[in-house]
Design a protein around this motif. Structure first.
Motif, PDB file in Angstrom:
ATOM      1  N   GLU A 277       0.763  -1.245   0.134  1.00 37.77           N
ATOM      2  CA  GLU A 277      -0.072   0.070   0.072  1.00 37.77           C
ATOM      3  C   GLU A 277       0.739   1.262  -0.012  1.00 37.77           C
ATOM      4  O   GLU A 277       0.287   2.303  -0.266  1.00 37.77           O
ATOM      5  N   SER A 278       2.100   1.153   0.375  1.00 32.80           N
ATOM      6  CA  SER A 278       2.708   2.401   0.623  1.00 32.80           C
ATOM      7  C   SER A 278       4.453   2.225   0.306  1.00 32.80           C
ATOM      8  O   SER A 278       4.614   1.038   0.274  1.00 32.80           O
TER       9      SER A 278
ATOM     10  N   TRP B 119       6.508   2.831   2.515  1.00 35.97           N
ATOM     11  CA  TRP B 119       6.866   2.161   3.504  1.00 35.97           C
ATOM     12  C   TRP B 119       6.890   0.632   3.496  1.00 35.97           C
ATOM     13  O   TRP B 119       7.821   0.011   3.758  1.00 35.97           O
ATOM     14  N   ARG B 120       5.690   0.231   3.144  1.00 37.39           N
ATOM     15  CA  ARG B 120       5.635  -1.239   2.762  1.00 37.39           C
ATOM     16  C   ARG B 120       6.421  -2.051   1.954  1.00 37.39           C
ATOM     17  O   ARG B 120       7.022  -2.961   2.122  1.00 37.39           O
TER      18      ARG B 120
ATOM     19  N   ASP C  62       6.266  -5.070  13.205  1.00 39.48           N
ATOM     20  CA  ASP C  62       5.663  -3.868  12.404  1.00 39.48           C
ATOM     21  C   ASP C  62       4.169  -3.452  13.347  1.00 39.48           C
ATOM     22  O   ASP C  62       4.186  -2.583  14.125  1.00 39.48           O
ATOM     23  N   ARG C  63       3.093  -4.122  13.225  1.00 42.22           N
ATOM     24  CA  ARG C  63       1.902  -3.734  13.858  1.00 42.22           C
ATOM     25  C   ARG C  63       1.509  -4.716  14.820  1.00 42.22           C
ATOM     26  O   ARG C  63       2.017  -5.906  14.638  1.00 42.22           O
TER      27      ARG C  63
ATOM     28  N   PHE D  97       4.078   3.535  18.174  1.00 44.78           N
ATOM     29  CA  PHE D  97       3.134   4.577  17.244  1.00 44.78           C
ATOM     30  C   PHE D  97       2.421   5.469  18.094  1.00 44.78           C
ATOM     31  O   PHE D  97       2.373   6.526  17.541  1.00 44.78           O
TER      32      PHE D  97
ATOM     33  N   PRO E 240      -1.028   1.339  13.755  1.00 45.87           N
ATOM     34  CA  PRO E 240      -0.558   2.632  13.601  1.00 45.87           C
ATOM     35  C   PRO E 240      -1.423   3.846  13.490  1.00 45.87           C
ATOM     36  O   PRO E 240      -1.336   4.744  14.153  1.00 45.87           O
TER      37      PRO E 240
ATOM     38  N   ARG F 211      -1.297   6.427  16.351  1.00 50.25           N
ATOM     39  CA  ARG F 211      -0.761   7.924  15.780  1.00 50.25           C
ATOM     40  C   ARG F 211      -1.885   8.991  16.194  1.00 50.25           C
ATOM     41  O   ARG F 211      -1.623   9.978  16.426  1.00 50.25           O
TER      42      ARG F 211
ATOM     43  N   PHE G 263      -3.670   4.783   4.540  1.00 49.44           N
ATOM     44  CA  PHE G 263      -2.306   4.822   4.046  1.00 49.44           C
ATOM     45  C   PHE G 263      -1.954   4.724   2.579  1.00 49.44           C
ATOM     46  O   PHE G 263      -0.840   4.586   2.299  1.00 49.44           O
TER      47      PHE G 263
ATOM     48  N   HIS H  47      -1.044  10.237   8.666  1.00 47.37           N
ATOM     49  CA  HIS H  47      -0.523   9.291   9.290  1.00 47.37           C
ATOM     50  C   HIS H  47       0.471   8.711   8.488  1.00 47.37           C
ATOM     51  O   HIS H  47       1.267   7.618   9.050  1.00 47.37           O
ATOM     52  N   ASN H  48       0.826   8.721   7.477  1.00 43.20           N
ATOM     53  CA  ASN H  48       2.082   8.176   6.608  1.00 43.20           C
ATOM     54  C   ASN H  48       2.253   9.289   5.308  1.00 43.20           C
ATOM     55  O   ASN H  48       1.579  10.122   5.106  1.00 43.20           O
TER      56      ASN H  48
ATOM     57  N   ASP I 100       6.830   8.477   8.666  1.00 41.84           N
ATOM     58  CA  ASP I 100       7.436   7.521   7.811  1.00 41.84           C
ATOM     59  C   ASP I 100       8.933   7.915   7.580  1.00 41.84           C
ATOM     60  O   ASP I 100       9.494   7.068   7.950  1.00 41.84           O
TER      61      ASP I 100
ATOM     62  N   CYS J  81       9.479   6.541  11.116  1.00 45.43           N
ATOM     63  CA  CYS J  81       9.011   4.997  11.265  1.00 45.43           C
ATOM     64  C   CYS J  81       9.908   4.089  10.483  1.00 45.43           C
ATOM     65  O   CYS J  81       9.535   3.924   9.098  1.00 45.43           O
TER      66      CYS J  81
HETATM   67  C1  GZL Z   1       3.996   1.593  10.308  1.00 44.44           C
HETATM   68  C2  GZL Z   1       3.311   0.744   9.249  1.00 44.44           C
HETATM   69  C3  GZL Z   1       2.375   1.699   8.480  1.00 44.44           C
HETATM   70  C4  GZL Z   1       3.299   2.712   7.908  1.00 44.44           C
HETATM   71  C5  GZL Z   1       2.540   3.041   6.456  1.00 44.44           C
HETATM   72  O1  GZL Z   1       4.894   0.566  10.882  1.00 44.44           O
HETATM   73  O2  GZL Z   1       2.352  -0.296   9.663  1.00 44.44           O
HETATM   74  O3  GZL Z   1       1.813   1.176   7.336  1.00 44.44           O
HETATM   75  O4  GZL Z   1       3.270   4.085   8.548  1.00 44.44           O
HETATM   76  C6  GZL Z   1       2.253   1.442   6.103  1.00 44.44           C
HETATM   77  O5  GZL Z   1       3.177   3.783   5.520  1.00 44.44           O
HETATM   78  O6  GZL Z   1       1.333   1.506   5.020  1.00 44.44           O
END
Ligand code: GZL
Length: 307
Positions: free
Chosen positions: A28-29, A31-32, A105-106, A124, A159, A163, A187, A212-213, A241, A261
């Motif tokens: 999705e991003s 970051w991912r 991560d989550r 977070f 997150p 957040r 995200f 949030h991101n 991020d 992050c």
């Molecule tokens: C954070 C992660 C989040 C990021 C986003 O650890 O889970 O998910 O902040 C990502 O960019 O989609």
């Protein structure tokens, strides 16, 4: 059927390598993507056989993947839970099958902490607090109202929940700062843009955007510019991020502050997989190192950023 000899076929250990099953949220991003690259590279470097599954953001696909890892009798299971709840049943199956689970991560909201060996990831709430504290500092001594629009991450994701919580707590220090609109952009850059387009139409005075991101922030910047406003000037923008595209926008003055992050969890995850497979005790909570960036700090840091 043979004469009852041990069947190695199902053990997944055809060449003695540790077999790790990983269920990823999706793609999705930025970051991912960086997180997936870190995990795949670290597995190769560690000589670990990685069975990697991308759930396209769907919890049921993550649960399916974990069940498949159990059937394949992998040595260790790791995953980044797309949302916090609904995991107890499949995690109990992994525990009953004697397969240790690592959260990365989550977080999950399971009360039974024996369902996983450790949780490796960021704090977070702290990230949200950092964002809120910076905004409070920027408005020290001011008495004018500061209207904040918040683009939340995926509904139900740790997150997003945390957040929002950290930020809301921090801005209580200045009652003139209020969140006038808060909506999920899931995200993603695309949804950040469409949600911000709607908010720009319906919200007369926007002083600050807290996304949030980075990806939702970057999508929102497109909507803000299309509405004839200057991101980073007419609307102060704070994101989380610190991926390359976010840091570039920060250095260019379109974002004002980014809370980092770190997605680079791969190496630590592989060390943990080896430890739990060997039956060693590991810390139940492992926090990732991360910082914050102003525009000046982004300019200095950009050349060395790995993602
Ligand atoms: C954070 C992660 C989040 C990021 C986003 O650890 O889970 O998910 O902040 C990502 O960019 O989609």
């Amino acid at each position: 059927a043979g004469c009852g000899g041990k069947d190695d076929a199902g053990s997944g250990k055809d060449d003695g390598k540790l077999v790790l099953g990983f269920s990823q949220v999706g793609a999705e991003s930025g970051w991912r993507t960086a997180n997936t690259n870190s995990i795949q590279t670290a597995a190769a470097d560690a000589g670990i056989e990685l069975k990697f599954s991308d759930a396209q953001g769907k919890q049921e696909k993550q649960i399916e993947a974990i069940r498949s890892f159990i059937t394949q009798k992998v040595d260790v299971i790791a995953f980044s839970p797309v949302v916090t709840s609904g995991w107890d049943s499949v995690l109990k199956d992994a525990k009953d099958a004697g397969i240790p689970v690592i959260l990365t991560d989550r977080a999950v909201d399971s009360q039974d902490k024996s369902l996983y060996k450790t949780f490796l990831g960021s704090d977070f709430v702290k990230e949200g607090t950092e964002a809120g504290n910076w905004l409070v500092k920027q408005n020290e001594g001011k008495t004018t109202p500061v209207n904040v629009v918040e683009l939340q991450g995926t509904v139900g994701a740790a997150p997003a929940i945390d957040r929002q919580k950290g930020f809301a707590e921090a801005i209580k220090a200045n009652p003139n700062i209020t969140v006038v609109k808060s909506q999920s952009g899931n995200f993603t850059r695309a949804e950040g843009k469409t949600v911000m387009e709607g908010i720009l139409q319906s919200t007369p005075k926007i002083d600050v955007l807290y996304a949030h991101n980075d990806d939702m922030g970057l999508g929102a910047i497109e909507a803000i510019e299309a509405a004839g406003k200057k991101p980073g000037k007419d609307i102060t923008i704070i994101t989380v991020d610190a991926v390359k595209d976010g840091m570039t926008a920060l250095a260019d003055g379109k974002i004002n502050f980014i809370v980092e992050c770190s997605p680079l969890l791969g190496p630590q995850l592989m060390d943990l997989a080896k430890k739990v497979h060997a039956g060693e005790t590991v810390e139940p909570r492992i926090l990732t190192e991360e910082t914050t960036f102003t525009q000046e700090q982004a300019k200095a840091a950009l050349p060395d950023r790995k993602y």
